[in-house]
Design an enzyme around this catalytic site. Structure first.
Site, PDB file in Angstrom:
ATOM      1  N   ASP A 191      -6.811   6.280  -8.609  1.00 21.28           N
ATOM      2  CA  ASP A 191      -7.787   5.255  -8.978  1.00 21.28           C
ATOM      3  C   ASP A 191      -9.140   5.586  -8.353  1.00 21.28           C
ATOM      4  O   ASP A 191      -9.229   5.923  -7.176  1.00 21.28           O
ATOM      5  CB  ASP A 191      -7.281   3.892  -8.481  1.00 21.28           C
ATOM      6  N   HIS A 238     -13.925  -6.028  -8.191  1.00 26.88           N
ATOM      7  CA  HIS A 238     -12.743  -5.935  -7.348  1.00 26.88           C
ATOM      8  C   HIS A 238     -12.618  -7.172  -6.458  1.00 26.88           C
ATOM      9  O   HIS A 238     -13.585  -7.893  -6.243  1.00 26.88           O
ATOM     10  CB  HIS A 238     -12.820  -4.682  -6.467  1.00 26.88           C
TER      11      HIS A 238
END
Length: 359
Positions: free
Chosen positions: A83, A198
């Site tokens: 990621d 996030h």
């Protein structure tokens, strides 16, 4: 079934109209919970690790935990995905450590803080694609920066995230640039910026189209109907988990995540991979806080960690059902990395955009 490339799962998802949650992992309990949920629902699995996760767990430990999952659940197709790779070197080290898919996030420069130019993004992503595809490994790219349309700010995750504030032109993926980017790089999947970020603190109110631009996904999908799209920062931040955490001593303020129904709209418009991390973090925290509070005399960490597996498994199973992933693991046939490399070399997996098709 051995580890499989991301492209295998995303192609199947596109052919059958579903999305796949991609869960971030750092430890044993997370991997166990995700795989238990996958077995429960017959779902394919994407396990992804950030640079921070690889540093926290250690390369060898993390790799062997995931390989143990493959050995334990041979009937479940599993992708091991890097990621937010900040540079080609990060992606190459992941490939050396058995990752079958990598993300080259060229939306930021190698410091993972400075917004990059379109040209920089294309160049570094294309470099990684050329190397990865020769080995049969899949590549995800990103166009646009993850951040809040409310504040213009981003939320750094494991040191990855822009500093300061950006305007909407940088926080929303441009459809014209998306077409050019996919044609130039031939990425297997494209992460788009639509106002998500996030962490747990995504929105200060229930998100509407003003601050969560699902319509941008629809527009990009019309231009790139054959490209697998990715939603980052897509935890839903369940209210029941927030309440449980705060009931047992937490202090998380009112906050909102990405509603499942909005993700489902995205899936109908070409989203095939949905990144989720915070929801499982909240599940762990809720379980541990509750267990500690109810039996403060306990000191065996298994007393706290076993409930966390149960809570995470519930979250993961719900997402597999909600995204249409359930019931598909047993329908996916293994294709080796070597076979994928041959397909790439022959041009069989090239992404053809509408614009390119007209030429």
């Amino acid at each position: 079934m051995a580890l499989v490339p991301l492209r295998l799962l995303l192609d199947h998802a596109a052919e059958n109209g579903y999305g796949i949650p991609a869960f971030n992992v750092n430890n044993l309990e997370q991997i166990q919970a995700i795989l238990k949920a996958a077995v429960e629902t017959d779902s394919p699995v994407i396990l992804q690790a950030s640079r921070g996760a690889r540093a926290y767990a250690g390369e060898n430990f993390l790799r062997h935990l995931i390989l143990a999952a493959v050995e334990t659940y041979p009937h479940i197709p599993i992708v091991m995905h890097q990621d937010h790779g900040n540079a080609p070197a990060t992606c190459y080290s992941a490939i050396k450590n058995n990752f079958t898919s990598v993300m080259m996030d060229g939306s930021l420069e190698a410091d993972a803080k400075t917004p990059a130019s379109f040209e920089y993004n294309v160049n570094v992503t294309r470099e990684v694609v050329n190397v990865a595809h020769a080995l049969g490994v899949s590549v995800e790219g990103e166009l646009g920066c993850l951040g809040s349309l409310e504040t213009g700010a981003g939320e750094a995750e494991d040191g990855h995230g822009f500093e300061g504030t950006l305007d909407h032109s940088q926080l929303l993926t441009d459809p014209d640039e998306a077409v050019e980017f996919v044609e130039a790089t031939q990425v297997d999947a494209l992460a788009v910026a639509i106002g998500t970020s996030h962490g747990a603190y995504k929105f200060t109110r229930k998100p509407t189209g003003e601050i969560l631009a699902i319509s941008r996904i629809e527009e990009i999908h019309r231009r790139l109907p054959n490209t697998h799209l990715v939603m980052h920062g897509s935890s839903s931040v369940p209210e029941d988990l927030l309440a449980l955490i705060n009931q047992y001593g937490g202090a998380i303020p009112e906050t909102y995540g990405v509603p499942v129904e909005e993700i489902q709209k995205g899936i109908k418009s070409g989203v095939r991979k949905v990144n989720i991390d915070t929801d499982n973090r909240l599940a762990i925290t809720a379980a541990v806080r509750e267990a500690c509070a109810k039996k403060p005399e306990e000191f065996d960490p298994r007393h706290f960690l076993k409930p966390s597996i149960t809570y995470m498994q519930k979250v993961c199973a719900e997402r597999y059902q909600q995204f249409g992933t359930a019931g598909n693991a047993s329908k996916i046939k293994q294709i080796s990395l070597e076979d994928f490399a041959a397909k790439y070399a022959k041009g069989e997996l090239n992404v053809v955009t509408k614009a390119a098709a007209k030429v």
